[in-house]
Design an enzyme around this catalytic site. Structure first.
Site, PDB file in Angstrom:
ATOM      1  N   TYR A 299     -17.173 -16.468 -28.688  1.00  0.00           N
ATOM      2  CA  TYR A 299     -16.055 -17.109 -28.006  1.00  0.00           C
ATOM      3  C   TYR A 299     -16.383 -17.331 -26.533  1.00  0.00           C
ATOM      4  O   TYR A 299     -17.395 -16.834 -26.026  1.00  0.00           O
ATOM      5  CB  TYR A 299     -14.777 -16.272 -28.164  1.00  0.00           C
ATOM      6  CG  TYR A 299     -14.715 -15.018 -27.314  1.00  0.00           C
ATOM      7  CD1 TYR A 299     -15.499 -13.909 -27.604  1.00  0.00           C
ATOM      8  CD2 TYR A 299     -13.876 -14.943 -26.207  1.00  0.00           C
ATOM      9  CE1 TYR A 299     -15.447 -12.762 -26.822  1.00  0.00           C
ATOM     10  CE2 TYR A 299     -13.809 -13.795 -25.415  1.00  0.00           C
ATOM     11  CZ  TYR A 299     -14.599 -12.711 -25.730  1.00  0.00           C
ATOM     12  OH  TYR A 299     -14.551 -11.584 -24.962  1.00  0.00           O
TER      13      TYR A 299
ATOM     14  N   LYS B 115     -21.419 -12.970 -26.451  1.00  0.00           N
ATOM     15  CA  LYS B 115     -19.960 -12.954 -26.292  1.00  0.00           C
ATOM     16  C   LYS B 115     -19.351 -13.037 -27.691  1.00  0.00           C
ATOM     17  O   LYS B 115     -18.876 -14.087 -28.148  1.00  0.00           O
ATOM     18  CB  LYS B 115     -19.496 -14.086 -25.368  1.00  0.00           C
ATOM     19  CG  LYS B 115     -18.119 -13.815 -24.762  1.00  0.00           C
ATOM     20  CD  LYS B 115     -17.874 -14.649 -23.540  1.00  0.00           C
ATOM     21  CE  LYS B 115     -16.432 -14.601 -23.071  1.00  0.00           C
ATOM     22  NZ  LYS B 115     -15.908 -13.321 -22.624  1.00  0.00           N
TER      23      LYS B 115
ATOM     24  N   LEU C 146     -22.477  -8.299 -20.502  1.00  0.00           N
ATOM     25  CA  LEU C 146     -22.241  -9.731 -20.664  1.00  0.00           C
ATOM     26  C   LEU C 146     -22.680 -10.423 -19.369  1.00  0.00           C
ATOM     27  O   LEU C 146     -22.306  -9.964 -18.280  1.00  0.00           O
ATOM     28  CB  LEU C 146     -20.759 -10.008 -20.922  1.00  0.00           C
ATOM     29  CG  LEU C 146     -20.482 -11.473 -21.250  1.00  0.00           C
ATOM     30  CD1 LEU C 146     -20.855 -11.764 -22.701  1.00  0.00           C
ATOM     31  CD2 LEU C 146     -19.037 -11.838 -21.007  1.00  0.00           C
TER      32      LEU C 146
ATOM     33  N   GLU D 238     -20.617  -2.130 -17.183  1.00  0.00           N
ATOM     34  CA  GLU D 238     -19.636  -3.170 -16.839  1.00  0.00           C
ATOM     35  C   GLU D 238     -18.250  -2.644 -17.212  1.00  0.00           C
ATOM     36  O   GLU D 238     -18.112  -1.530 -17.699  1.00  0.00           O
ATOM     37  CB  GLU D 238     -19.952  -4.479 -17.560  1.00  0.00           C
ATOM     38  CG  GLU D 238     -19.909  -4.380 -19.076  1.00  0.00           C
ATOM     39  CD  GLU D 238     -20.204  -5.713 -19.779  1.00  0.00           C
ATOM     40  OE1 GLU D 238     -20.049  -6.779 -19.159  1.00  0.00           O
ATOM     41  OE2 GLU D 238     -20.577  -5.653 -20.964  1.00  0.00           O
TER      42      GLU D 238
END
Ligand code: PLP
Length: 288
Positions: A32, A150, A206, A182
């Site tokens: 996505y 993702k 990411l 993260e």
């Protein structure tokens, strides 16, 4: 009424239907993107389309649309949803196979393409002098080792975010083997000795479009920045901590694990970068 896109059709979002045999539903077998739109103009579109292409290639799924076709889809979706400031969510799954089998369907079936828009909240960077800042906690990074994809399979991120919310925070900063990676839905930066630090891109994070922009803006404005590993100890001792994501832009963390970050208020370097971020956004999209 929000208008969504599903496999070639534009229709009211609550009328969009997919099969329960869709591999996105059964396996989380899809990827996505979330693309912010300011004054009707998609922000960093090329970068988002490149990351989508990378995610699709990583899971061996053909990109169902050309970049031009994606752009046209977004234009129509934005127009049908009244323009202005929006977030576009899009996902591509490996489609609906005749039976549930972990292996990819053979022959391949058409992917499912779904997109919708939602309103976006005004980000903190838009009002650097009155922003309150966020509360965060640290948690063990329990995710897999392809966090660069993702993927729609977000169960670990969902659980981590919920643990943060349950503790009264809004984000969890994740720690793997002693290093901060993260946030559960964001990248992070710290300020140490006046230098901005953020972890380098790897399979463990990411590659955030906002992260990359903040790195570029630091370089452009001669703010010292290093892409380097950040230990849990450095995170906890940081003068400033920032979170970045497409919908929240750049957010200062003022409390970590119940302790004040710096003096407990958004820091001076965050204010500087928030202004650069908003100037950049205005130049690109005329955004307010
Ligand atoms: N890291 C994770 C795990 C995320 O889910 C997100 C965004 O949702 C980000 C980082 C930030 O990425 P971007 O700036 O491209 O929105």
């Amino acid at each position: 009424m929000s208008i969504a896109y599903l496999n070639g059709d534009y229709l009211p979002q609550d009328e969009a239907r997919i099969s329960p045999m869709d591999r996105g539903f059964l396996f989380g077998d899809g990827v996505y993107e979330v693309i912010p739109v300011y004054q009707g103009v998609p922000f960093r579109l090329e970068e988002h389309l490149q990351r989508l292409a990378n995610s699709l290639a990583a899971i061996e799924l053909d990109n169902p649309l050309s970049d031009d076709a994606w752009c046209e889809l977004f234009e129509r979706l934005i127009e049908k949803n009244g323009g202005g400031n929006l977030g576009i969510y899009l996902q591509v799954t490996r489609g609906t196979a005749p039976k549930r089998d972990h292996a990819f369907p053979s022959p391949a079936v058409p992917g499912t393409v779904f997109a919708f828009t939602s309103p976006v909240a005004t980000p903190a960077a838009d009002s650097p002098d009155t922003a309150e800042g966020a509360v965060a906690i640290t948690l063990d990074d329990i995710r897999w080792s392809r966090c660069d994809i993702k993927s729609t399979a977000l169960l670990a991120n969902v659980m981590l975010k919920q643990q943060a919310i349950a503790s009264g925070a809004s984000e969890a900063i994740l720690v793997r083997d002693g290093f901060a990676t993260e946030g559960s839905a964001s990248n992070f930066f710290i300020v140490e000795g006046g230098v901005v630090l953020t972890p380098p891109k790897s399979h463990l994070i990411l590659p955030g479009v906002t992260r990359d922009l903040v790195v570029d803006l630091c370089h452009q404005h001669n703010v010292p920045i290093k892409e380097t590993e950040v230990t849990e100890g450095q995170l906890k001792a940081a003068e400033e901590i920032w979170l970045s994501s497409s919908t929240r832009e750049l957010v200062p963390v003022v409390t970590l694990n119940g302790h004040a970050v710096g003096d407990g208020h958004p820091g001076p370097l965050w204010k500087t970068m928030a202004r650069h971020y908003v100037d950049f956004k205005r130049r690109l999209c005329g955004a307010s």
